[in-house]
Design a protein around this motif. Sequence first.
Motif, PDB file in Angstrom:
ATOM      1  N   PRO A  22      -0.509   3.182  -2.647  1.00  0.00           N
ATOM      2  CA  PRO A  22      -0.974   3.441  -4.010  1.00  0.00           C
ATOM      3  C   PRO A  22      -2.486   3.666  -4.113  1.00  0.00           C
ATOM      4  N   ALA A  23      -3.280   2.901  -3.351  1.00  0.00           N
ATOM      5  CA  ALA A  23      -4.736   3.072  -3.443  1.00  0.00           C
ATOM      6  C   ALA A  23      -5.161   4.432  -2.899  1.00  0.00           C
ATOM      7  N   GLY A  24      -4.595   4.833  -1.765  1.00  0.00           N
ATOM      8  CA  GLY A  24      -4.997   6.097  -1.146  1.00  0.00           C
ATOM      9  C   GLY A  24      -4.548   7.304  -1.958  1.00  0.00           C
ATOM     10  N   LEU A  42      -5.668  13.187   3.601  1.00  0.00           N
ATOM     11  CA  LEU A  42      -5.029  11.889   3.374  1.00  0.00           C
ATOM     12  C   LEU A  42      -4.306  11.523   4.666  1.00  0.00           C
ATOM     13  N   LEU A  43      -4.724  10.415   5.279  1.00  0.00           N
ATOM     14  CA  LEU A  43      -4.167  10.022   6.582  1.00  0.00           C
ATOM     15  C   LEU A  43      -3.343   8.751   6.448  1.00  0.00           C
ATOM     16  N   ASP A  44      -2.211   8.693   7.115  1.00  0.00           N
ATOM     17  CA  ASP A  44      -1.464   7.427   7.178  1.00  0.00           C
ATOM     18  C   ASP A  44      -0.788   7.338   8.537  1.00  0.00           C
ATOM     19  N   ARG A  45      -0.706   6.107   9.037  1.00  0.00           N
ATOM     20  CA  ARG A  45      -0.055   5.906  10.336  1.00  0.00           C
ATOM     21  C   ARG A  45       1.453   6.059  10.210  1.00  0.00           C
ATOM     22  N   ALA A  46       1.979   5.965   8.980  1.00  0.00           N
ATOM     23  CA  ALA A  46       3.437   5.996   8.768  1.00  0.00           C
ATOM     24  C   ALA A  46       3.879   7.343   8.222  1.00  0.00           C
ATOM     25  N   ASP A  51       8.817   1.767   3.906  1.00  0.00           N
ATOM     26  CA  ASP A  51       8.942   0.510   3.170  1.00  0.00           C
ATOM     27  C   ASP A  51       7.607  -0.229   3.211  1.00  0.00           C
ATOM     28  N   LYS A  52       7.419  -1.137   2.270  1.00  0.00           N
ATOM     29  CA  LYS A  52       6.235  -2.016   2.270  1.00  0.00           C
ATOM     30  C   LYS A  52       6.669  -3.335   1.639  1.00  0.00           C
ATOM     31  N   ALA A  53       6.361  -4.447   2.265  1.00  0.00           N
ATOM     32  CA  ALA A  53       6.723  -5.748   1.681  1.00  0.00           C
ATOM     33  C   ALA A  53       6.027  -5.899   0.345  1.00  0.00           C
ATOM     34  N   GLY A 268       7.828  -9.599   5.544  1.00  0.00           N
ATOM     35  CA  GLY A 268       6.715 -10.432   5.076  1.00  0.00           C
ATOM     36  C   GLY A 268       5.383  -9.722   5.245  1.00  0.00           C
ATOM     37  N   HIS A 269       4.381 -10.186   4.532  1.00  0.00           N
ATOM     38  CA  HIS A 269       3.056  -9.560   4.615  1.00  0.00           C
ATOM     39  C   HIS A 269       2.012 -10.508   4.040  1.00  0.00           C
ATOM     40  N   HIS A 270       0.757 -10.294   4.450  1.00  0.00           N
ATOM     41  CA  HIS A 270      -0.355 -11.053   3.872  1.00  0.00           C
ATOM     42  C   HIS A 270      -0.840 -10.411   2.573  1.00  0.00           C
ATOM     43  N   LEU A 271      -1.431 -11.237   1.715  1.00  0.00           N
ATOM     44  CA  LEU A 271      -2.031 -10.738   0.470  1.00  0.00           C
ATOM     45  C   LEU A 271      -3.491 -11.195   0.423  1.00  0.00           C
ATOM     46  N   PRO A 272      -4.464 -10.277   0.569  1.00  0.00           N
ATOM     47  CA  PRO A 272      -5.877 -10.674   0.466  1.00  0.00           C
ATOM     48  C   PRO A 272      -6.260 -10.828  -1.012  1.00  0.00           C
ATOM     49  N   LEU A 287     -14.233   1.299  -0.580  1.00  0.00           N
ATOM     50  CA  LEU A 287     -13.054   0.445  -0.401  1.00  0.00           C
ATOM     51  C   LEU A 287     -12.184   0.482  -1.658  1.00  0.00           C
ATOM     52  N   ALA A 288     -10.856   0.505  -1.457  1.00  0.00           N
ATOM     53  CA  ALA A 288      -9.944   0.494  -2.611  1.00  0.00           C
ATOM     54  C   ALA A 288      -8.691  -0.308  -2.274  1.00  0.00           C
ATOM     55  N   GLY A 289      -8.103  -0.909  -3.314  1.00  0.00           N
ATOM     56  CA  GLY A 289      -6.832  -1.625  -3.156  1.00  0.00           C
ATOM     57  C   GLY A 289      -6.937  -2.842  -2.250  1.00  0.00           C
ATOM     58  N   THR A 299      -1.246 -14.087  -9.595  1.00  0.00           N
ATOM     59  CA  THR A 299       0.113 -13.531  -9.626  1.00  0.00           C
ATOM     60  C   THR A 299       0.512 -12.779  -8.360  1.00  0.00           C
ATOM     61  N   GLY A 300      -0.434 -12.423  -7.517  1.00  0.00           N
ATOM     62  CA  GLY A 300      -0.100 -11.629  -6.335  1.00  0.00           C
ATOM     63  C   GLY A 300       0.074 -10.156  -6.641  1.00  0.00           C
ATOM     64  N   GLU A 301      -0.265  -9.742  -7.859  1.00  0.00           N
ATOM     65  CA  GLU A 301      -0.142  -8.326  -8.224  1.00  0.00           C
ATOM     66  C   GLU A 301      -1.329  -7.547  -7.664  1.00  0.00           C
ATOM     67  N   GLY A 302      -1.043  -6.409  -7.048  1.00  0.00           N
ATOM     68  CA  GLY A 302      -2.146  -5.618  -6.510  1.00  0.00           C
ATOM     69  C   GLY A 302      -2.024  -4.130  -6.764  1.00  0.00           C
ATOM     70  N   ILE A 303      -0.886  -3.703  -7.302  1.00  0.00           N
ATOM     71  CA  ILE A 303      -0.684  -2.250  -7.442  1.00  0.00           C
ATOM     72  C   ILE A 303      -1.572  -1.672  -8.540  1.00  0.00           C
ATOM     73  N   TYR A 304      -1.715  -2.400  -9.640  1.00  0.00           N
ATOM     74  CA  TYR A 304      -2.613  -1.889 -10.689  1.00  0.00           C
ATOM     75  C   TYR A 304      -4.040  -1.768 -10.148  1.00  0.00           C
TER      76      TYR A 304
HETATM   77  C1  LIG Z   1       5.525  -9.867  -0.511  1.00  0.00           C
HETATM   78  C2  LIG Z   1       4.576  -9.186  -1.458  1.00  0.00           C
HETATM   79  C3  LIG Z   1       4.925  -9.032  -2.790  1.00  0.00           C
HETATM   80  C4  LIG Z   1       4.072  -8.330  -3.653  1.00  0.00           C
HETATM   81  N1  LIG Z   1       4.495  -8.079  -4.926  1.00  0.00           N
HETATM   82  C5  LIG Z   1       3.768  -7.303  -5.748  1.00  0.00           C
HETATM   83  C6  LIG Z   1       4.265  -6.915  -7.024  1.00  0.00           C
HETATM   84  O1  LIG Z   1       5.403  -7.226  -7.417  1.00  0.00           O
HETATM   85  N2  LIG Z   1       3.464  -6.148  -7.812  1.00  0.00           N
HETATM   86  C7  LIG Z   1       2.217  -5.764  -7.422  1.00  0.00           C
HETATM   87  O2  LIG Z   1       1.510  -5.110  -8.198  1.00  0.00           O
HETATM   88  N3  LIG Z   1       1.733  -6.094  -6.193  1.00  0.00           N
HETATM   89  C8  LIG Z   1       2.481  -6.822  -5.338  1.00  0.00           C
HETATM   90  N4  LIG Z   1       2.023  -7.113  -4.084  1.00  0.00           N
HETATM   91  C9  LIG Z   1       0.736  -6.546  -3.660  1.00  0.00           C
HETATM   92  C10 LIG Z   1       0.887  -5.046  -3.318  1.00  0.00           C
HETATM   93  O3  LIG Z   1       1.923  -4.878  -2.388  1.00  0.00           O
HETATM   94  C11 LIG Z   1      -0.418  -4.485  -2.751  1.00  0.00           C
HETATM   95  O4  LIG Z   1      -1.489  -4.911  -3.552  1.00  0.00           O
HETATM   96  C12 LIG Z   1      -0.394  -2.969  -2.696  1.00  0.00           C
HETATM   97  O5  LIG Z   1       0.537  -2.517  -1.748  1.00  0.00           O
HETATM   98  C13 LIG Z   1      -1.785  -2.421  -2.348  1.00  0.00           C
HETATM   99  O6  LIG Z   1      -1.714  -1.032  -2.150  1.00  0.00           O
HETATM  100  P1  LIG Z   1      -2.694  -0.349  -1.072  1.00  0.00           P
HETATM  101  O7  LIG Z   1      -2.490   1.117  -1.207  1.00  0.00           O
HETATM  102  O8  LIG Z   1      -4.054  -0.910  -1.184  1.00  0.00           O
HETATM  103  O9  LIG Z   1      -2.152  -0.861   0.338  1.00  0.00           O
HETATM  104  P2  LIG Z   1      -0.743  -0.571   1.059  1.00  0.00           P
HETATM  105  O10 LIG Z   1       0.314  -0.383   0.056  1.00  0.00           O
HETATM  106  O11 LIG Z   1      -0.586  -1.642   2.083  1.00  0.00           O
HETATM  107  O12 LIG Z   1      -0.977   0.837   1.789  1.00  0.00           O
HETATM  108  C14 LIG Z   1      -1.814   0.931   2.908  1.00  0.00           C
HETATM  109  C15 LIG Z   1      -1.408   2.147   3.721  1.00  0.00           C
HETATM  110  O13 LIG Z   1      -2.337   2.304   4.795  1.00  0.00           O
HETATM  111  C16 LIG Z   1      -1.641   2.653   5.970  1.00  0.00           C
HETATM  112  N5  LIG Z   1      -2.462   2.217   7.091  1.00  0.00           N
HETATM  113  C17 LIG Z   1      -2.776   0.956   7.443  1.00  0.00           C
HETATM  114  N6  LIG Z   1      -3.587   0.946   8.516  1.00  0.00           N
HETATM  115  C18 LIG Z   1      -3.778   2.239   8.857  1.00  0.00           C
HETATM  116  C19 LIG Z   1      -4.521   2.887   9.893  1.00  0.00           C
HETATM  117  N7  LIG Z   1      -5.239   2.189  10.793  1.00  0.00           N
HETATM  118  N8  LIG Z   1      -4.498   4.242   9.950  1.00  0.00           N
HETATM  119  C20 LIG Z   1      -3.785   4.966   9.047  1.00  0.00           C
HETATM  120  N9  LIG Z   1      -3.060   4.401   8.050  1.00  0.00           N
HETATM  121  C21 LIG Z   1      -3.063   3.060   7.956  1.00  0.00           C
HETATM  122  C22 LIG Z   1      -0.298   1.927   5.858  1.00  0.00           C
HETATM  123  O14 LIG Z   1       0.714   2.559   6.638  1.00  0.00           O
HETATM  124  C23 LIG Z   1      -0.021   2.016   4.359  1.00  0.00           C
HETATM  125  O15 LIG Z   1       0.775   3.128   4.018  1.00  0.00           O
HETATM  126  C24 LIG Z   1       2.828  -7.825  -3.199  1.00  0.00           C
HETATM  127  C25 LIG Z   1       2.459  -8.026  -1.861  1.00  0.00           C
HETATM  128  C26 LIG Z   1       3.318  -8.693  -0.996  1.00  0.00           C
HETATM  129  C27 LIG Z   1       2.921  -8.847   0.441  1.00  0.00           C
END
Ligand SMILES: Cc1cc2nc3c(=O)[nH]c(=O)nc-3n(C[C@H](O)[C@H](O)[C@H](O)COP(=O)(O)OP(=O)(O)OC[C@H]3O[C@@H](n4cnc5c(N)ncnc54)[C@H](O)[C@@H]3O)c2cc1C
Length: 403
Positions: A22-24, A42-46, A51-53, A268-272, A287-289, A299-304
Amino acid sequence: MTGPSSQPNSQPWDLAIVGAGPAGTASALGALHARPDLRVLLLDRADFPRDKACGDGIAPHAVDVLAAVGVHGLLDDQMPVHRLELTHGEAKVSRAMKRPAYVVPRAEFDARLLAAAVAAGAWFRRGRVRGVRAGSSAVAGEVAVDVAGATTGRARTVIAADGAHSVLRAAVSAAPGGRRVHTRPRTALALRGYAPVQPAARGRQRIVFGTRRQPAYAWSFDRGDGLANVGYGELLTGDGPVPSRVLLLAELDRLLPGAGDDAEQWRGHHLPLSSWPWQQPGGRILLAGDAAQLINPLTGEGIYYAVATGVLAGRCAVQSLRGQHCGADAGRLHRQAVRALLGRHLLHTRVGASLVSRPALVRAAVRAAAADQRVFDDLVEVGLGRGRLTASTVVAAVRELST
Ligand SMILES: Cc1cc2nc3c(=O)[nH]c(=O)nc-3n(C[C@H](O)[C@H](O)[C@H](O)COP(=O)(O)OP(=O)(O)OC[C@H]3O[C@@H](n4cnc5c(N)ncnc54)[C@H](O)[C@@H]3O)c2cc1C
């Protein structure tokens, strides 16, 4: 590589974004909405869909941000979830939220966002980024992006959207002036699965707070297709072993008995978790997301946060490239923009996160929300959007403490 019809030439990219979550994707959308002819990688390893936890809870605030950069109707075919239920021991509140949320599997949500970013003009390429080099070891005015198995890419600005274990955040922190980025944020660990939805959980998001390290809670979020996203997460304190998968599953079953029965796709996954003040060094790397350590500590919410800071990062990259510094002041612009949008809110959630380490306060807040819709609405805004702990909410919770 997926992208617009004409191939890019050998010029450096205007903007390279690492991570297509979502951030990218929001970064690409923010940049291309501001300047449609920008050359964005836009680069991604996947490969996507991936899927994403996650709890898959999408706040309406995230939908608003996406609409502002031209992405309309992204979730119109999804079931809106109006009801939120919060439980702590005997205290319980179940109320309709002012605006519904959505529960959309990340495999689906993120693939839709990526399609929108590519349609807007971004080039998507699969590749694992190993690191970035700015300054002396790179051509002046560019950042070198090291992609595994490929020749190094070059870009005038870079957005680090590579998630919780960001390699770019580590690089920014190691760079001169990068010392102020927290390298060890407060972190939570959570496990999620998909299970047949229990009758009591239909049409709602249920959260049951735990009694272990706070914040800790189990959840069951109805997806609307017969399945619920279920899980449990808690704060990692560093004083004791990291909770095992067995323990996380046991806590889920203790707090929401049977919710995880017949569940599949455990992940499972970590939440910073976010802190205050939010840090972003100057320079060309933004930096984003999750890479920016932006997950709501209550709340552990990070998508917004991810889409909001992604869009801001994209816009700041464009603004900086237009200016006399040609990308060099993008980090400063982004720091100012994120602090203007989220600064006060992050302070309130940081204070709130300290308070909820006391279970009695969580219970009091739940009781206060049960007694008064306005308190409930305030708490939803703090937990899902960028709301603040209002004086009336604090007073109501303190009053409940003493009853
Ligand atoms: C169990 C769990 C439950 C959660 N529930 C919620 C919820 O209900 N609602 C909510 O709002 N938030 C929730 N969160 C938080 C939410 O998942 C994250 O805040 C959100 O995914 C952040 O988006 P992002 O784009 O920053 O990171 P991500 O979604 O993690 O995306 C990062 C991307 O970067 C790619 N990447 C990583 N390293 C590299 C690399 N070296 N080179 C290229 N690509 C790379 C990955 O493949 C991935 O596609 C939850 C988190 C967890 C762990």
